[in-house]
Enzyme design. Structure first.
Site, PDB file in Angstrom:
ATOM      1  N   TYR A   1      -6.261  10.079   4.537  1.00  0.00           N
ATOM      2  CA  TYR A   1      -4.887  10.595   4.315  1.00  0.00           C
ATOM      3  C   TYR A   1      -5.106  11.271   2.759  1.00  0.00           C
ATOM      4  O   TYR A   1      -6.364  11.673   2.638  1.00  0.00           O
ATOM      5  CB  TYR A   1      -4.280   9.106   4.139  1.00  0.00           C
ATOM      6  CG  TYR A   1      -3.999   8.346   5.450  1.00  0.00           C
ATOM      7  CD1 TYR A   1      -3.037   8.714   6.422  1.00  0.00           C
ATOM      8  CD2 TYR A   1      -4.819   7.419   5.843  1.00  0.00           C
ATOM      9  CE1 TYR A   1      -2.848   8.366   7.731  1.00  0.00           C
ATOM     10  CE2 TYR A   1      -4.546   6.706   7.180  1.00  0.00           C
ATOM     11  CZ  TYR A   1      -3.616   7.427   7.850  1.00  0.00           C
ATOM     12  OH  TYR A   1      -3.610   6.495   9.114  1.00  0.00           O
TER      13      TYR A   1
ATOM     14  N   GLY B   1      -8.735  -7.301   8.619  1.00  0.00           N
ATOM     15  CA  GLY B   1      -7.556  -6.760   9.335  1.00  0.00           C
ATOM     16  C   GLY B   1      -6.983  -7.562  10.638  1.00  0.00           C
ATOM     17  O   GLY B   1      -6.377  -8.429  10.851  1.00  0.00           O
ATOM     18  N   ARG B   2      -7.802  -7.103  11.858  1.00  0.00           N
ATOM     19  CA  ARG B   2      -7.404  -7.600  13.102  1.00  0.00           C
ATOM     20  C   ARG B   2      -7.532  -9.218  13.211  1.00  0.00           C
ATOM     21  O   ARG B   2      -6.751  -9.662  13.732  1.00  0.00           O
ATOM     22  CB  ARG B   2      -8.236  -7.021  14.320  1.00  0.00           C
ATOM     23  CG  ARG B   2      -7.967  -5.592  14.447  1.00  0.00           C
ATOM     24  CD  ARG B   2      -8.761  -4.858  15.582  1.00  0.00           C
ATOM     25  NE  ARG B   2      -8.566  -3.252  15.768  1.00  0.00           N
ATOM     26  CZ  ARG B   2      -8.771  -2.683  16.681  1.00  0.00           C
ATOM     27  NH1 ARG B   2      -9.208  -3.219  17.733  1.00  0.00           N
ATOM     28  NH2 ARG B   2      -8.519  -1.356  16.670  1.00  0.00           N
TER      29      ARG B   2
ATOM     30  N   GLN C   1       0.864  -1.103  -0.042  1.00  0.00           N
ATOM     31  CA  GLN C   1      -0.127   0.072   0.047  1.00  0.00           C
ATOM     32  C   GLN C   1       1.218   1.103   0.198  1.00  0.00           C
ATOM     33  O   GLN C   1       1.911   1.261   0.843  1.00  0.00           O
ATOM     34  CB  GLN C   1      -1.024   0.019   1.095  1.00  0.00           C
ATOM     35  CG  GLN C   1      -1.793   1.057   1.007  1.00  0.00           C
ATOM     36  CD  GLN C   1      -2.606   1.195   2.367  1.00  0.00           C
ATOM     37  OE1 GLN C   1      -2.398   1.530   3.397  1.00  0.00           O
ATOM     38  NE2 GLN C   1      -3.940   0.686   2.290  1.00  0.00           N
TER      39      GLN C   1
ATOM     40  N   ARG D   1      -7.777   1.830  -2.836  1.00  0.00           N
ATOM     41  CA  ARG D   1      -8.501   1.648  -1.689  1.00  0.00           C
ATOM     42  C   ARG D   1      -9.434   2.970  -1.361  1.00  0.00           C
ATOM     43  O   ARG D   1      -8.825   4.093  -1.476  1.00  0.00           O
ATOM     44  CB  ARG D   1      -7.687   1.618  -0.357  1.00  0.00           C
ATOM     45  CG  ARG D   1      -8.348   1.067   0.845  1.00  0.00           C
ATOM     46  CD  ARG D   1      -7.385   0.925   2.040  1.00  0.00           C
ATOM     47  NE  ARG D   1      -8.015  -0.399   2.859  1.00  0.00           N
ATOM     48  CZ  ARG D   1      -7.873  -0.267   4.343  1.00  0.00           C
ATOM     49  NH1 ARG D   1      -7.098   0.741   4.801  1.00  0.00           N
ATOM     50  NH2 ARG D   1      -8.114  -1.422   4.902  1.00  0.00           N
TER      51      ARG D   1
END
Length: 393
Positions: free
Chosen positions: A185, A323-324, A106, A232
């Site tokens: 971002y 993710g987690r 990424q 993304r």
């Protein structure tokens, strides 16, 4: 049919393809900030161990790497704009490939999410709108600084930096890159009305606000080939103080314009199969759609996100990013396939700081101590095999 058989037949575990890349299953390890690079942005050996442990994922999208110095967000974030960064990432991709895995990297520019104590530079952004929250620095959390509004020359040079970073990523052994236009971002800051107050060609209208993202993605696709590029997005997400203002208006034309580029995939964060906008994005996007499900702690504890992932596949997603669950379970694919219990995330602090603890020390099923054998009880028809009890017993 046993429970294990029913689980293993899930579409999550079907082999599939991402362009020319063969994937053994539809599970993607989502990019997650882990803060284990060196202070100079060079990936460390422990990062190679971490990602190789999780190589059974259909695809790994490595954590965000910055394309230039001013794009740095927090301490110990990896970068991809110098030769030593390329060499460090090469150790990671070699380890993952040796373990049978596949990786994208990424690319993320922090924009206003940064601090001079982290990068040595004043952050830049579409407009001089400060982050509303404190920023993590080597000396602790500090008040954010007001970013400088990017000039047209800085916009052009940043686009070029993304393209150069993509070339570096391929040189470092990645199969491709994911351009981060989500989670508050820099690219997301251009999309959102709350952070983009520009009146030039990069602001105002929907066409103006999506222009920077499109220029970055086009440059990256031209640099390494569109089949190596994913994007993304996070429609409606308000993390990092983002206020889009017109979510339903901005994403369909953005996705339609991206669709013309022939990219590898589109990655939608916190996807909801019942959300009309998600369904519209699926209708507009002709290629591979990666969906990141909304997972509560309870959902992860109960099923690891398998049910939520299957619901998104049924709604038209092609790959499911988690993710987690991958963070705490290096063998997540095996655990979901067999219905085994999952390791919980132990400590939120250790997600973003430290060494092996909370990073590479989560056990796989094969690492857990074996359950001792218990002698079988005799059949009821053979009670004579039971030992006689003494009077004291």
């Amino acid at each position: 049919m046993t429970t294990t058989d029913a689980v293993s037949e899930s579409r999550l575990f079907e082999p599939t393809r991402l362009g020319e890349l063969a994937l053994p299953n539809r599970l993607v390890m989502a990019p997650m900030t882990r803060n284990r690079a060196g202070a100079d942005g060079v990936p460390q050996e422990i990062m190679a161990t971490y990602y190789a442990q999780r190589a059974s994922a259909g695809l790994i999208v490595a954590e965000a790497a910055t394309p230039n110095a001013v794009g740095l967000t927090y301490p110990n974030i990896p970068a991809i704009h110098r030769p030593e960064h390329v060499a460090g990432w090469r150790r990671v991709t070699d380890a993952v490939r040796d373990a049978g895995g596949r990786m994208f990297l990424q690319l993320q520019h922090g924009g206003r999410i940064g601090h001079p104590d982290n990068s040595g530079l004043t952050p830049i952004a579409p407009s001089p709108v400060a982050l509303p929250d404190p920023v993590h620095t080597p000396s602790g959390f500090q008040d954010p600084v007001v970013p400088r509004e990017m000039t047209r020359d800085e916009i052009r040079s940043t686009v070029a930096d993304f393209a150069a970073a993509a070339r570096n990523a391929v040189e470092a052994g990645f199969e491709g890159v994911e351009v981060h236009s989500a989670n508050g971002y820099l690219l997301h800051q251009f999309l959102a009305k709350g952070t983009n107050h520009r009146t030039d060609a990069y602001g105002g209208t929907v066409a103006g606000r999506i222009r920077f993202t499109l220029e970055v993605v086009r440059a990256v696709a031209e640099a390494i080939g569109p089949e190596r590029v994913g994007v993304r997005i996070s429609p409606g997400l308000t993390v990092n103080g983002i206020e889009e203002g017109d979510t339903e208006a901005i994403y369909p034309p953005l996705v339609a314009a991206l669709a013309e580029l022939g990219l590898a995939y589109l990655h939608v964060v916190y996807a909801d199969p019942d959300n009309p906008l998600f369904r519209e994005i699926r209708a507009v996007w002709p290629g591979t759609l990666v969906a990141n499900p909304i997972l509560s702690r309870e959902a992860v504890a109960e099923g690891g996100g398998r049910r939520e992932g299957e619901a998104l596949l049924a709604a038209g997603a092609d790959l499911i990013a988690m993710g987690r669950p991958f963070l705490a379970n290096p063998d997540l694919v095996t655990r979901l396939r067999t219905g085994a219990a999952l390791n919980p995330v132990r400590d939120r602090y250790l997600m973003y700081a430290g060494g092996e603890t909370g990073y590479t020390d989560y056990p796989a099923l094969a690492d857990l101590p074996a359950v001792p054998d218990v002698p079988a009880l005799p059949a009821l028809s053979d009670l004579s095999a039971l030992p006689a009890l003494s009077a004291s017993e």
